[in-house]
Motif scaffolding. Structure first.
Motif, PDB file in Angstrom:
ATOM      1  N   ASP A  51       8.876  67.366 -15.167  1.00 16.93           N
ATOM      2  CA  ASP A  51       8.725  66.568 -16.382  1.00 16.93           C
ATOM      3  C   ASP A  51       7.314  65.988 -16.434  1.00 16.93           C
ATOM      4  N   GLY A  52       6.635  66.213 -17.516  1.00 15.34           N
ATOM      5  CA  GLY A  52       5.294  65.670 -17.692  1.00 15.34           C
ATOM      6  C   GLY A  52       4.205  66.411 -16.944  1.00 15.34           C
ATOM      7  N   CYS A  53       4.536  67.531 -16.328  1.00 10.37           N
ATOM      8  CA  CYS A  53       3.483  68.260 -15.602  1.00 10.37           C
ATOM      9  C   CYS A  53       2.496  68.864 -16.590  1.00 10.37           C
ATOM     10  N   ILE A  54       1.264  69.095 -16.115  1.00 14.15           N
ATOM     11  CA  ILE A  54       0.214  69.585 -17.003  1.00 14.15           C
ATOM     12  C   ILE A  54      -0.328  70.950 -16.607  1.00 14.15           C
ATOM     13  N   GLY A  55       0.073  71.470 -15.452  1.00 11.94           N
ATOM     14  CA  GLY A  55      -0.393  72.777 -15.007  1.00 11.94           C
ATOM     15  C   GLY A  55      -0.616  72.801 -13.510  1.00 11.94           C
ATOM     16  N   LYS A  56      -1.382  73.780 -13.065  1.00 13.51           N
ATOM     17  CA  LYS A  56      -1.654  73.925 -11.629  1.00 13.51           C
ATOM     18  C   LYS A  56      -3.070  73.489 -11.270  1.00 13.51           C
ATOM     19  N   ASP A  57      -3.923  73.352 -12.257  1.00 16.13           N
ATOM     20  CA  ASP A  57      -5.296  72.892 -12.031  1.00 16.13           C
ATOM     21  C   ASP A  57      -5.337  71.399 -12.366  1.00 16.13           C
ATOM     22  N   VAL A  58      -5.183  70.565 -11.344  1.00 12.57           N
ATOM     23  CA  VAL A  58      -5.069  69.121 -11.560  1.00 12.57           C
ATOM     24  C   VAL A  58      -6.167  68.379 -10.801  1.00 12.57           C
ATOM     25  N   THR A  59      -6.434  67.169 -11.227  1.00 12.52           N
ATOM     26  CA  THR A  59      -7.400  66.297 -10.567  1.00 12.52           C
ATOM     27  C   THR A  59      -6.633  65.280  -9.736  1.00 12.52           C
ATOM     28  N   LEU A  60      -6.892  65.270  -8.429  1.00  9.99           N
ATOM     29  CA  LEU A  60      -6.177  64.373  -7.529  1.00  9.99           C
ATOM     30  C   LEU A  60      -6.739  62.962  -7.604  1.00  9.99           C
ATOM     31  N   GLU A  61      -5.875  61.989  -7.305  1.00  6.73           N
ATOM     32  CA  GLU A  61      -6.274  60.578  -7.289  1.00  6.73           C
ATOM     33  C   GLU A  61      -7.306  60.349  -6.182  1.00  6.73           C
ATOM     34  N   PRO A  62      -8.054  59.226  -6.232  1.00  8.55           N
ATOM     35  CA  PRO A  62      -9.026  58.935  -5.172  1.00  8.55           C
ATOM     36  C   PRO A  62      -8.369  58.983  -3.790  1.00  8.55           C
ATOM     37  N   GLY A  63      -8.986  59.695  -2.880  1.00 12.40           N
ATOM     38  CA  GLY A  63      -8.457  59.872  -1.532  1.00 12.40           C
ATOM     39  C   GLY A  63      -7.469  61.022  -1.432  1.00 12.40           C
ATOM     40  N   GLY A  64      -7.049  61.574  -2.561  1.00 10.81           N
ATOM     41  CA  GLY A  64      -6.033  62.629  -2.572  1.00 10.81           C
ATOM     42  C   GLY A  64      -6.452  63.899  -1.857  1.00 10.81           C
ATOM     43  N   ALA A  65      -7.677  64.350  -2.105  1.00 11.51           N
ATOM     44  CA  ALA A  65      -8.138  65.584  -1.459  1.00 11.51           C
ATOM     45  C   ALA A  65      -8.174  65.422   0.058  1.00 11.51           C
ATOM     46  N   GLU A  66      -8.640  64.268   0.535  1.00  6.79           N
ATOM     47  CA  GLU A  66      -8.690  64.014   1.979  1.00  6.79           C
ATOM     48  C   GLU A  66      -7.284  63.948   2.563  1.00  6.79           C
ATOM     49  N   ALA A  67      -6.363  63.344   1.832  1.00  6.43           N
ATOM     50  CA  ALA A  67      -4.974  63.253   2.302  1.00  6.43           C
ATOM     51  C   ALA A  67      -4.330  64.628   2.386  1.00  6.43           C
TER      52      ALA A  67
END
Length: 188
Positions: A51-67
């Motif tokens: 629900d509410g998804c926008i696709g597979k190319d998303v921008t992660l929240e701050p710190g998300g990529a490191e996590a």
């Protein structure tokens, strides 16, 4: 290895059904779900929905990529192989984990603990902010375990797991400074 042994000892009690691989998969994918990722797997859809998804190319929240990198490293170290065709995860209090305001990621290498807490009652919160809902409280005699890392969280906040009689009964965010002199014992 002492820290890993400490963590494994906590999690091998009969009352605790939990999989570190499920936990790492969950945290990694929760970060993507919060960014609007659309899941194709039955497991992703069952746990997070679309629900509410926008696709597979998303921008992660701050710190998300490191996590995400940290979780993947843990999964590789533990040689995790998650069957994404299933529809359940072995994670205690999953509904509450989904509500956390910031995503903690299991540290597959180290953990430490304050065993037999002798200090005042400590509130554990839904998020790393003073106004967040209190979801658990550490009481005298409880064990407090630092077994998760976090990224993009304000300094001074920790994610704590709460154990009573070797059973996890809660978790949450705390900005309390834990004085080791208030621990009956320390580990890790």
């Amino acid at each position: 290895m002492l820290r890993l042994a400490f963590v494994l000892t906590l999690f091998t009690t009969p009352a605790f059904a939990w999989s570190p691989c499920d936990d790492l998969w969950f945290a990694r994918n929760q970060i993507f779900a919060r960014a609007g990722y659309c899941f194709a797997s039955p497991l992703g859809q069952a746990v997070f929905g679309n629900d509410g998804c926008i696709g597979k190319d998303v921008t992660l929240e701050p710190g998300g990529a490191e996590a995400v990198v940290f979780a993947r490293e843990g999964e590789a170290m533990l040689e995790c192989k998650i069957d994404t065709s299933r529809t359940q995860l072995d994670i205690p209090q999953l509904a509450l984990r989904l509500r956390l305001e910031a995503v903690p990621v299991l540290d597959a290498i180290s953990a430490s603990g304050c065993l037999d807490w002798q200090g005042p009652t400590l509130p554990l919160r839904l998020g790393p902010r003073s106004g967040a809902e209190v979801i658990a409280e550490v009481e005298r005699g409880d064990d407090i375990v630092w077994e998760y890392n976090f990224f993009g969280v304000p300094n001074g906040w920790s994610f704590l797991s709460l154990y009573r009689d070797s059973t996890q009964i809660g978790f949450g965010w705390s900005d309390a400074v834990i004085d080791e002199t208030l621990c009956g014992h320390t580990a890790g």
